[in-house]
Design a protein around this motif. Structure first.
Motif, PDB file in Angstrom:
ATOM      1  N   GLY A 134       0.820  -1.206   0.000  1.00  0.00           N
ATOM      2  CA  GLY A 134       0.000   0.000   0.000  1.00  0.00           C
ATOM      3  C   GLY A 134       0.850   1.250   0.000  1.00  0.00           C
ATOM      4  N   PRO A 135       0.284   2.366  -0.454  1.00  0.00           N
ATOM      5  CA  PRO A 135       1.057   3.606  -0.568  1.00  0.00           C
ATOM      6  C   PRO A 135       1.465   4.188   0.786  1.00  0.00           C
ATOM      7  CG  PRO A 135      -1.262   4.003  -1.041  1.00  0.00           C
ATOM      8  CD  PRO A 135      -1.093   2.520  -0.902  1.00  0.00           C
ATOM      9  N   ASN A 136       0.779   3.783   1.854  1.00  0.00           N
ATOM     10  CA  ASN A 136       1.085   4.339   3.170  1.00  0.00           C
ATOM     11  C   ASN A 136       2.030   3.472   3.995  1.00  0.00           C
ATOM     12  OD1 ASN A 136      -0.580   6.579   2.686  1.00  0.00           O
ATOM     13  ND2 ASN A 136      -2.381   5.430   3.355  1.00  0.00           N
ATOM     14  N   VAL A 137       2.517   2.372   3.419  1.00  0.00           N
ATOM     15  CA  VAL A 137       3.434   1.501   4.160  1.00  0.00           C
ATOM     16  C   VAL A 137       4.800   2.176   4.260  1.00  0.00           C
ATOM     17  CG1 VAL A 137       4.646  -0.717   4.165  1.00  0.00           C
ATOM     18  CG2 VAL A 137       2.233  -0.619   3.518  1.00  0.00           C
ATOM     19  N   ASP A 138       5.260   2.316   5.475  1.00  0.00           N
ATOM     20  CA  ASP A 138       6.559   2.933   5.757  1.00  0.00           C
ATOM     21  C   ASP A 138       7.669   1.987   5.286  1.00  0.00           C
ATOM     22  OD1 ASP A 138       8.952   3.789   6.958  1.00  0.00           O
ATOM     23  OD2 ASP A 138       7.974   4.376   8.815  1.00  0.00           O
ATOM     24  N   PRO A 139       8.585   2.461   4.419  1.00  0.00           N
ATOM     25  CA  PRO A 139       9.655   1.600   3.926  1.00  0.00           C
ATOM     26  C   PRO A 139      10.570   1.082   5.043  1.00  0.00           C
ATOM     27  CG  PRO A 139       9.838   3.807   2.965  1.00  0.00           C
ATOM     28  CD  PRO A 139       8.606   3.789   3.807  1.00  0.00           C
ATOM     29  N   VAL A 140      10.747   1.866   6.093  1.00  0.00           N
ATOM     30  CA  VAL A 140      11.568   1.422   7.221  1.00  0.00           C
ATOM     31  C   VAL A 140      10.873   0.259   7.933  1.00  0.00           C
ATOM     32  CG1 VAL A 140      12.566   2.097   9.450  1.00  0.00           C
ATOM     33  CG2 VAL A 140      12.691   3.666   7.487  1.00  0.00           C
ATOM     34  N   GLU A 141       9.557   0.372   8.131  1.00  0.00           N
ATOM     35  CA  GLU A 141       8.805  -0.718   8.751  1.00  0.00           C
ATOM     36  C   GLU A 141       8.811  -1.962   7.857  1.00  0.00           C
ATOM     37  OE1 GLU A 141       4.850   0.351   9.998  1.00  0.00           O
ATOM     38  OE2 GLU A 141       5.594   1.605  11.623  1.00  0.00           O
ATOM     39  N   ALA A 142       8.692  -1.766   6.557  1.00  0.00           N
ATOM     40  CA  ALA A 142       8.709  -2.901   5.624  1.00  0.00           C
ATOM     41  C   ALA A 142      10.035  -3.638   5.721  1.00  0.00           C
ATOM     42  CB  ALA A 142       8.465  -2.417   4.193  1.00  0.00           C
ATOM     43  N   ARG A 143      11.132  -2.896   5.760  1.00  0.00           N
ATOM     44  CA  ARG A 143      12.463  -3.506   5.867  1.00  0.00           C
ATOM     45  C   ARG A 143      12.618  -4.225   7.214  1.00  0.00           C
ATOM     46  NH1 ARG A 143      16.705  -4.882   2.497  1.00  0.00           N
ATOM     47  NH2 ARG A 143      18.474  -5.263   3.821  1.00  0.00           N
ATOM     48  N   GLN A 144      12.146  -3.602   8.269  1.00  0.00           N
ATOM     49  CA  GLN A 144      12.239  -4.196   9.599  1.00  0.00           C
ATOM     50  C   GLN A 144      11.419  -5.486   9.676  1.00  0.00           C
ATOM     51  OE1 GLN A 144      10.886  -1.543  12.687  1.00  0.00           O
ATOM     52  NE2 GLN A 144      11.668  -2.842  14.318  1.00  0.00           N
ATOM     53  N   ALA A 145      10.206  -5.472   9.142  1.00  0.00           N
ATOM     54  CA  ALA A 145       9.355  -6.660   9.151  1.00  0.00           C
ATOM     55  C   ALA A 145       9.981  -7.785   8.339  1.00  0.00           C
ATOM     56  CB  ALA A 145       7.959  -6.327   8.608  1.00  0.00           C
ATOM     57  N   ALA A 146      10.542  -7.460   7.189  1.00  0.00           N
ATOM     58  CA  ALA A 146      11.176  -8.479   6.340  1.00  0.00           C
ATOM     59  C   ALA A 146      12.384  -9.093   7.042  1.00  0.00           C
ATOM     60  CB  ALA A 146      11.590  -7.863   5.004  1.00  0.00           C
ATOM     61  N   THR A 147      13.180  -8.262   7.660  1.00  0.00           N
ATOM     62  CA  THR A 147      14.361  -8.754   8.379  1.00  0.00           C
ATOM     63  C   THR A 147      13.952  -9.676   9.514  1.00  0.00           C
ATOM     64  OG1 THR A 147      15.590  -6.753   7.802  1.00  0.00           O
ATOM     65  CG2 THR A 147      16.424  -8.055   9.661  1.00  0.00           C
ATOM     66  N   ILE A 148      12.967  -9.266  10.284  1.00  0.00           N
ATOM     67  CA  ILE A 148      12.493 -10.099  11.393  1.00  0.00           C
ATOM     68  C   ILE A 148      11.909 -11.405  10.870  1.00  0.00           C
ATOM     69  CG2 ILE A 148      10.737 -10.275  13.216  1.00  0.00           C
ATOM     70  CD1 ILE A 148      11.185  -7.217  13.651  1.00  0.00           C
ATOM     71  N   ALA A 149      11.098 -11.340   9.825  1.00  0.00           N
ATOM     72  CA  ALA A 149      10.462 -12.551   9.288  1.00  0.00           C
ATOM     73  C   ALA A 149      11.515 -13.593   8.908  1.00  0.00           C
ATOM     74  CB  ALA A 149       9.581 -12.211   8.098  1.00  0.00           C
ATOM     75  N   TYR A 150      12.567 -13.166   8.241  1.00  0.00           N
ATOM     76  CA  TYR A 150      13.611 -14.115   7.848  1.00  0.00           C
ATOM     77  C   TYR A 150      14.465 -14.577   9.028  1.00  0.00           C
ATOM     78  CZ  TYR A 150      13.111 -14.388   2.796  1.00  0.00           C
ATOM     79  OH  TYR A 150      12.656 -14.678   1.530  1.00  0.00           O
ATOM     80  N   THR A 151      14.943 -13.639   9.821  1.00  0.00           N
ATOM     81  CA  THR A 151      15.863 -14.029  10.896  1.00  0.00           C
ATOM     82  C   THR A 151      15.145 -14.793  12.006  1.00  0.00           C
ATOM     83  OG1 THR A 151      15.633 -11.872  12.001  1.00  0.00           O
ATOM     84  CG2 THR A 151      17.468 -12.135  10.435  1.00  0.00           C
ATOM     85  N   TYR A 152      13.913 -14.436  12.295  1.00  0.00           N
ATOM     86  CA  TYR A 152      13.175 -15.145  13.350  1.00  0.00           C
ATOM     87  C   TYR A 152      12.814 -16.565  12.895  1.00  0.00           C
ATOM     88  CZ  TYR A 152      10.181 -15.666  17.443  1.00  0.00           C
ATOM     89  OH  TYR A 152       9.616 -16.091  18.615  1.00  0.00           O
ATOM     90  N   SER A 153      12.485 -16.739  11.626  1.00  0.00           N
ATOM     91  CA  SER A 153      12.229 -18.084  11.098  1.00  0.00           C
ATOM     92  C   SER A 153      13.462 -18.964  11.296  1.00  0.00           C
ATOM     93  CB  SER A 153      11.891 -18.028   9.606  1.00  0.00           C
ATOM     94  OG  SER A 153      10.685 -17.357   9.388  1.00  0.00           O
ATOM     95  N   GLN A 154      14.622 -18.413  10.984  1.00  0.00           N
ATOM     96  CA  GLN A 154      15.863 -19.166  11.141  1.00  0.00           C
ATOM     97  C   GLN A 154      16.138 -19.486  12.607  1.00  0.00           C
ATOM     98  OE1 GLN A 154      18.690 -16.583   9.227  1.00  0.00           O
ATOM     99  NE2 GLN A 154      18.044 -17.184   7.181  1.00  0.00           N
ATOM    100  N   GLN A 155      15.887 -18.511  13.482  1.00  0.00           N
ATOM    101  CA  GLN A 155      16.130 -18.726  14.906  1.00  0.00           C
ATOM    102  C   GLN A 155      15.202 -19.804  15.464  1.00  0.00           C
ATOM    103  OE1 GLN A 155      18.631 -17.409  16.862  1.00  0.00           O
ATOM    104  NE2 GLN A 155      17.896 -19.050  18.183  1.00  0.00           N
ATOM    105  N   LEU A 156      13.938 -19.770  15.065  1.00  0.00           N
ATOM    106  CA  LEU A 156      12.992 -20.782  15.542  1.00  0.00           C
ATOM    107  C   LEU A 156      13.392 -22.178  15.060  1.00  0.00           C
ATOM    108  CD1 LEU A 156       9.614 -18.906  15.063  1.00  0.00           C
ATOM    109  CD2 LEU A 156      10.757 -19.436  17.231  1.00  0.00           C
ATOM    110  N   ALA A 157      13.857 -22.279  13.828  1.00  0.00           N
ATOM    111  CA  ALA A 157      14.290 -23.584  13.309  1.00  0.00           C
ATOM    112  C   ALA A 157      15.419 -24.147  14.175  1.00  0.00           C
ATOM    113  CB  ALA A 157      14.727 -23.470  11.857  1.00  0.00           C
ATOM    114  N   LEU A 158      16.337 -23.280  14.598  1.00  0.00           N
ATOM    115  CA  LEU A 158      17.422 -23.720  15.481  1.00  0.00           C
ATOM    116  C   LEU A 158      16.888 -24.056  16.869  1.00  0.00           C
ATOM    117  CD1 LEU A 158      20.189 -21.138  14.484  1.00  0.00           C
ATOM    118  CD2 LEU A 158      20.173 -23.588  14.000  1.00  0.00           C
ATOM    119  N   ASP A 159      16.063 -23.171  17.422  1.00  0.00           N
ATOM    120  CA  ASP A 159      15.519 -23.379  18.768  1.00  0.00           C
ATOM    121  C   ASP A 159      14.706 -24.664  18.864  1.00  0.00           C
ATOM    122  OD1 ASP A 159      16.666 -20.950  19.426  1.00  0.00           O
ATOM    123  OD2 ASP A 159      14.755 -19.854  19.540  1.00  0.00           O
ATOM    124  N   TRP A 160      13.955 -24.965  17.807  1.00  0.00           N
ATOM    125  CA  TRP A 160      13.070 -26.130  17.814  1.00  0.00           C
ATOM    126  C   TRP A 160      13.733 -27.365  17.207  1.00  0.00           C
ATOM    127  CZ3 TRP A 160       8.355 -22.997  15.638  1.00  0.00           C
ATOM    128  CH2 TRP A 160       7.871 -22.155  16.643  1.00  0.00           C
TER     129      TRP A 160
END
Length: 184
Positions: free
Chosen positions: A43-69
């Protein structure tokens, strides 16, 4: 004699399943950049900084959970390990709960997190996943964030393009299951 047969069977099963083992998930900066761009394009109102932060978390947290579990197998085999008591977490609902919870901690101003469910069918079990959208958008205009199906390697796509599953609001599927409207 029974122990010998069981030992031979278990050894054969271990060898056969070794070929199914997964490698630990990794994400490149390009992966994160592509997801960040897709989130920003929600959407036009999505903050690019938030988009980058969400993408980074989505990838890194998925990897962390795979290790944790201790996810070392394809998802369906990992599920069997959980059902049989060899692992504690890693079912699709664990991933969905963890991912939505982690991203909600960020209190994004321009993004919302949701939980979607694909109801069971005669050929597929129920599946849950996290969704991300522009603030107040329909779930069908969102991106699916699914680390379960690839054992910790994040899969993402627009909901409408993820034809492998029939994504619907979690509460709607739950209500139909409890009422008996869904026969599976």
């Amino acid at each position: 004699m029974t122990r010998l047969i069981f030992a031979l069977w278990a050894s054969f099963a271990a060898i056969a399943l070794a070929g199914c083992a997964t490698t630990q998930p990794t994400a490149s900066q390009n992966d994160i950049t592509n997801l960040a761009q897709a989130i920003q394009n929600l959407g036009p109102n999505v903050d690019p900084v938030e988009a980058r932060q969400a993408a980074t978390i989505a990838y890194t947290y998925s990897q962390q959970l795979a290790l944790d579990w201790d996810v070392t197998d394809p998802a369906i085999i990992h599920n069997a390990k959980i059902i049989n008591g060899f692992r504690e977490k890693g079912l699709c609902n664990d991933w969905a709960q963890a991912m939505t919870g982690r991203l909600r901690q960020e209190n994004f101003r321009t993004l919302d997190m949701h939980w979607a469910t694909s109801p069971p069918t005669p050929f597929r079990i129920i599946h849950h996943s996290a969704l991300i959208s522009a603030k107040e958008d329909s779930m069908y205009d969102e991106l699916i964030l699914d680390p379960w199906r690839n054992s910790g390697t994040l899969f993402w796509a627009p909901v409408r393009e993820d034809t492998r599953y029939n994504w619907r609001p979690r509460s709607e599927v739950r209500e139909q299951l409890l009422s008996g409207a869904l026969p599976y």
